[in-house]
Scaffold this motif. Structure first.
Motif, PDB file in Angstrom:
ATOM      1  N   SER A 260       0.869  -1.182   0.000  1.00 41.11           N
ATOM      2  CA  SER A 260       0.000   0.000   0.000  1.00 41.11           C
ATOM      3  C   SER A 260       0.902   1.227   0.000  1.00 41.11           C
ATOM      4  O   SER A 260       1.898   1.271   0.741  1.00 41.11           O
ATOM      5  CB  SER A 260      -0.896   0.031   1.232  1.00 41.11           C
ATOM      6  OG  SER A 260      -1.944  -0.904   1.131  1.00 41.11           O
ATOM      7  N   ILE A 261       0.539   2.204  -0.800  1.00 37.64           N
ATOM      8  CA  ILE A 261       1.376   3.404  -0.852  1.00 37.64           C
ATOM      9  C   ILE A 261       1.293   4.165   0.461  1.00 37.64           C
ATOM     10  O   ILE A 261       2.246   4.814   0.880  1.00 37.64           O
ATOM     11  CB  ILE A 261       0.984   4.268  -2.063  1.00 37.64           C
ATOM     12  CG1 ILE A 261       1.440   3.536  -3.339  1.00 37.64           C
ATOM     13  CG2 ILE A 261       1.604   5.652  -1.997  1.00 37.64           C
ATOM     14  CD1 ILE A 261       1.144   4.251  -4.617  1.00 37.64           C
ATOM     15  N   THR A 262       0.170   4.079   1.146  1.00 42.93           N
ATOM     16  CA  THR A 262       0.073   4.601   2.501  1.00 42.93           C
ATOM     17  C   THR A 262      -0.841   3.686   3.298  1.00 42.93           C
ATOM     18  O   THR A 262      -1.769   3.100   2.750  1.00 42.93           O
ATOM     19  CB  THR A 262      -0.465   6.039   2.541  1.00 42.93           C
ATOM     20  OG1 THR A 262      -0.645   6.428   3.908  1.00 42.93           O
ATOM     21  CG2 THR A 262      -1.792   6.148   1.822  1.00 42.93           C
ATOM     22  N   THR A 263      -0.579   3.566   4.569  1.00 41.78           N
ATOM     23  CA  THR A 263      -1.443   2.747   5.428  1.00 41.78           C
ATOM     24  C   THR A 263      -2.516   3.587   6.099  1.00 41.78           C
ATOM     25  O   THR A 263      -3.338   3.068   6.845  1.00 41.78           O
ATOM     26  CB  THR A 263      -0.611   2.050   6.518  1.00 41.78           C
ATOM     27  OG1 THR A 263       0.081   3.053   7.288  1.00 41.78           O
ATOM     28  CG2 THR A 263       0.395   1.104   5.894  1.00 41.78           C
ATOM     29  N   MET A 264      -2.527   4.894   5.841  1.00 46.66           N
ATOM     30  CA  MET A 264      -3.503   5.785   6.458  1.00 46.66           C
ATOM     31  C   MET A 264      -4.229   6.582   5.372  1.00 46.66           C
ATOM     32  O   MET A 264      -3.866   7.722   5.086  1.00 46.66           O
ATOM     33  CB  MET A 264      -2.813   6.736   7.439  1.00 46.66           C
ATOM     34  CG  MET A 264      -2.185   6.042   8.632  1.00 46.66           C
ATOM     35  SD  MET A 264      -3.435   5.340   9.731  1.00 46.66           S
ATOM     36  CE  MET A 264      -4.140   6.824  10.419  1.00 46.66           C
ATOM     37  N   PRO A 265      -5.226   6.017   4.742  1.00 51.24           N
ATOM     38  CA  PRO A 265      -5.900   6.712   3.639  1.00 51.24           C
ATOM     39  C   PRO A 265      -6.897   7.762   4.136  1.00 51.24           C
ATOM     40  O   PRO A 265      -8.093   7.684   3.881  1.00 51.24           O
ATOM     41  CB  PRO A 265      -6.602   5.563   2.914  1.00 51.24           C
ATOM     42  CG  PRO A 265      -6.927   4.585   3.993  1.00 51.24           C
ATOM     43  CD  PRO A 265      -5.776   4.672   4.958  1.00 51.24           C
ATOM     44  N   GLN A 266      -6.407   8.761   4.858  1.00 56.21           N
ATOM     45  CA  GLN A 266      -7.281   9.766   5.455  1.00 56.21           C
ATOM     46  C   GLN A 266      -7.252  11.094   4.709  1.00 56.21           C
ATOM     47  O   GLN A 266      -7.869  12.056   5.145  1.00 56.21           O
ATOM     48  CB  GLN A 266      -6.862   9.999   6.910  1.00 56.21           C
ATOM     49  CG  GLN A 266      -6.741   8.727   7.739  1.00 56.21           C
ATOM     50  CD  GLN A 266      -8.056   7.989   7.868  1.00 56.21           C
ATOM     51  OE1 GLN A 266      -9.087   8.609   8.076  1.00 56.21           O
ATOM     52  NE2 GLN A 266      -8.028   6.679   7.722  1.00 56.21           N
ATOM     53  N   ALA A 267      -6.544  11.187   3.616  1.00 57.46           N
ATOM     54  CA  ALA A 267      -6.293  12.475   2.985  1.00 57.46           C
ATOM     55  C   ALA A 267      -7.551  13.117   2.420  1.00 57.46           C
ATOM     56  O   ALA A 267      -8.372  12.468   1.795  1.00 57.46           O
ATOM     57  CB  ALA A 267      -5.251  12.309   1.881  1.00 57.46           C
ATOM     58  N   GLN A 268      -7.679  14.384   2.631  1.00 56.47           N
ATOM     59  CA  GLN A 268      -8.647  15.261   1.979  1.00 56.47           C
ATOM     60  C   GLN A 268     -10.064  14.697   2.013  1.00 56.47           C
ATOM     61  O   GLN A 268     -10.481  14.108   2.991  1.00 56.47           O
ATOM     62  CB  GLN A 268      -8.154  15.570   0.562  1.00 56.47           C
ATOM     63  CG  GLN A 268      -6.687  15.937   0.478  1.00 56.47           C
ATOM     64  CD  GLN A 268      -6.291  17.104   1.382  1.00 56.47           C
ATOM     65  OE1 GLN A 268      -7.080  17.641   2.151  1.00 56.47           O
ATOM     66  NE2 GLN A 268      -5.029  17.496   1.361  1.00 56.47           N
ATOM     67  N   THR A 269     -10.828  14.839   0.928  1.00 54.95           N
ATOM     68  CA  THR A 269     -12.239  14.427   0.961  1.00 54.95           C
ATOM     69  C   THR A 269     -12.456  12.983   0.523  1.00 54.95           C
ATOM     70  O   THR A 269     -13.490  12.396   0.811  1.00 54.95           O
ATOM     71  CB  THR A 269     -13.089  15.330   0.051  1.00 54.95           C
ATOM     72  OG1 THR A 269     -12.625  15.213  -1.297  1.00 54.95           O
ATOM     73  CG2 THR A 269     -13.002  16.771   0.493  1.00 54.95           C
ATOM     74  N   GLU A 270     -11.486  12.371  -0.215  1.00 50.26           N
ATOM     75  CA  GLU A 270     -11.717  11.060  -0.812  1.00 50.26           C
ATOM     76  C   GLU A 270     -10.691  10.010  -0.413  1.00 50.26           C
ATOM     77  O   GLU A 270     -10.797   8.866  -0.833  1.00 50.26           O
ATOM     78  CB  GLU A 270     -11.724  11.183  -2.342  1.00 50.26           C
ATOM     79  CG  GLU A 270     -12.799  12.126  -2.866  1.00 50.26           C
ATOM     80  CD  GLU A 270     -12.713  12.317  -4.373  1.00 50.26           C
ATOM     81  OE1 GLU A 270     -11.939  11.604  -5.024  1.00 50.26           O
ATOM     82  OE2 GLU A 270     -13.424  13.195  -4.894  1.00 50.26           O
ATOM     83  N   GLY A 271      -9.682  10.384   0.387  1.00 50.85           N
ATOM     84  CA  GLY A 271      -8.564   9.475   0.578  1.00 50.85           C
ATOM     85  C   GLY A 271      -7.682   9.514  -0.654  1.00 50.85           C
ATOM     86  O   GLY A 271      -7.592  10.526  -1.353  1.00 50.85           O
ATOM     87  N   PHE A 272      -7.000   8.414  -0.953  1.00 49.88           N
ATOM     88  CA  PHE A 272      -6.157   8.343  -2.143  1.00 49.88           C
ATOM     89  C   PHE A 272      -6.852   7.461  -3.181  1.00 49.88           C
ATOM     90  O   PHE A 272      -7.178   6.300  -2.902  1.00 49.88           O
ATOM     91  CB  PHE A 272      -4.788   7.759  -1.798  1.00 49.88           C
ATOM     92  CG  PHE A 272      -3.983   8.639  -0.885  1.00 49.88           C
ATOM     93  CD1 PHE A 272      -3.416   9.799  -1.364  1.00 49.88           C
ATOM     94  CD2 PHE A 272      -3.806   8.317   0.453  1.00 49.88           C
ATOM     95  CE1 PHE A 272      -2.683  10.634  -0.522  1.00 49.88           C
ATOM     96  CE2 PHE A 272      -3.075   9.130   1.298  1.00 49.88           C
ATOM     97  CZ  PHE A 272      -2.513  10.293   0.808  1.00 49.88           C
ATOM     98  N   GLY A 273      -7.075   8.011  -4.372  1.00 48.12           N
ATOM     99  CA  GLY A 273      -7.772   7.274  -5.423  1.00 48.12           C
ATOM    100  C   GLY A 273      -7.329   7.722  -6.800  1.00 48.12           C
ATOM    101  O   GLY A 273      -6.452   8.577  -6.952  1.00 48.12           O
TER     102      GLY A 273
END
Length: 458
Positions: A260-273
């Protein structure tokens, strides 16, 4: 509304949309309209603008060309024979099927004369075509393979399945579909709705597949693992996604999880996509993997120097001055616009812009070309689309992705979904870029078009 938009609306009402002087087999735009065979029309003429330059590169533009009438959100491949393959959504509903599918059907067109004329082909006659937003690539042995974007739960826990077509004769014929499988540890296919709150038991393959020097393939999926529970800011039933990297050693039939590129997909409004992954081919970063990711706000970038095993911390990347948080530059324009009954300027989430659906093409010369769309603001851009930042862009890096000192805006203030694709042609440093006009339900016409761009060193 500016004069260009006003004349464009009038023109569309009077005629239709197909490239001037070039034959094109025209299909139905909307239900009830009759198709017009071999029509000759004109597309909108956009004037590219230099947003940022280091004065070391020069951009030469060919004319805009109609690619696909009634086409939105294009994906593309250019083969070693200079065959251009473009796929985009049409307005039709797909055929009912048990497997999850996109709400709109897709059309695929092929050009064998550098984009002058296009022929529509059916990838899977009688069935819904494979949606190559999941990625399409030509391998070193000449085989072309395309992956369906939706990955569904596999027959065993922590596995997934998708579909693939392939061609061994430069898209003259297509074979498949073939079921492909994924090892997906800790996967959670049931974590989230889609961005409209609808059930969505699937994850998404997205954008690029590329071949490593040893013949292995690499790609990305965005979705969820167990424990991912952070809701989107604008749709609470939608859970923010993470980006996962996969590798195949048998030409895409089976894929193994890498990281996983990050284990914390909390970024911004959508996470990482909506990731795009590619591999630097020359210079001090040769072999580096670079991934751009949509977040619902700015793009984020991460890189790996060990074939995707570990990644740098994802960091936001801004191209030139296109800051999606610079809301003072457009608040006045949107002071009368409301979404869900609330003025956009009073909503801290709605007023911010967004960068969407990045693409990343590595040219044979070592130049990197990024393509992306800027929405001003993120969703209200379709209620009022004529802010000058709103549009489609390319950016070029000469140093393996460290800096992006040449940024070109291809369209400005037009109706668009802001989705793009870019590929290098058979001629070195000459690319073809596709983008769209209109959006879902837009009443003034919709189509995919694009143009060739030559990048020269000065």
């Amino acid at each position: 509304m500016n004069n260009h938009q006003s004349s464009r609306r009038k023109f569309l009402k009077q005629t239709g949309i197909v490239m001037a002087g070039v034959p094109f087999v025209h299909t139905t735009l909307f239900p009830g309209k009759q198709p017009v065979a071999q029509a000759q029309w004109s597309v909108a003429q956009n004037t590219p603008v230099t947003v940022l330059t280091d004065n070391r590169l020069k951009f030469e533009y060919g004319e805009e060309r109609m690619v696909l009438d009634d086409g939105l959100q294009p994906s593309m491949l250019i083969t070693r024979n200079d065959t251009i393959v473009v796929q985009a959504q049409n307005h039709n509903k797909p055929q009912p099927q048990q497997r999850i599918y996109y709400p709109f059907a897709v059309d695929t067109v092929v050009s064998r004369d550098k984009g002058a004329t296009w022929q529509k082909i059916a990838l899977l006659p009688g069935k819904n075509d494979i949606n190559i937003e999941g990625g399409i690539v030509q391998l070193k042995d000449g085989t072309i393979m395309g992956l369906e974007t939706y990955v569904t739960p596999g027959s065993k826990p922590d596995t997934g399945e998708s579909l693939m077509f392939y061609s061994t004769d430069d898209m003259k014929t297509v074979k498949g579909p073939v079921t492909v499988t994924f090892d997906m540890p800790d996967s959670n296919f049931y974590a989230s709705s889609d961005d409209g709150g609808r059930p969505h038991v699937a994850m998404r393959l997205h954008r690029r597949i590329f071949e490593m020097p040893n013949g292995d393939l690499m790609t990305t999926i965005y979705g969820w693992q167990k424990g991912d529970k952070s809701p989107s800011d604008y749709e609470v039933r939608m859970i923010k996604t993470r980006v996962m990297v996969f590798r195949s050693s048998n030409k895409g039939r089976h894929w193994k999880y890498v990281s996983s590129i990050t284990t914390m997909p909390q970024a911004q409004t959508e996470g990482f996509g909506e990731p795009v992954l590619n591999r630097v081919n020359k210079g001090k970063h040769a072999g580096r993997l670079i991934c751009f990711m949509r977040t619902g706000r700015e793009l984020f970038k991460a890189y790996s120097d060990n074939e995707g095993k570990t990644w740098s911390k994802p960091e936001p990347i801004q191209f030139a001055d296109r800051d999606v948080y610079a809301t003072e530059k457009w608040k006045e324009m949107f002071k009368e616009v409301k979404r869900k009954g609330i003025p956009v300027v009073e909503n801290a989430v709605e007023i911010i812009g967004a960068v969407v659906d990045p693409d990343l093409c590595v040219l044979r010369s070592g130049l990197l070309v990024a393509a992306f769309g800027v929405r001003i603001p993120a969703k209200a851009c379709w209620q009022k689309f004529n802010h000058p930042w709103n549009g489609n862009y390319i950016a070029v890096s000469s140093d393996g992705g460290d800096t992006w000192s040449n940024v070109q805006q291809l369209t400005s203030g037009i109706p668009t979904t802001h989705y793009m694709a870019v590929e290098e042609t058979k001629e070195d440093n000459k690319i073809f870029v596709v983008y769209d006009w209109g959006w879902w339900g837009y009443k003034e016409g919709r189509y995919t078009y694009g143009r060739p761009v030559t990048i020269r060193k000065q």
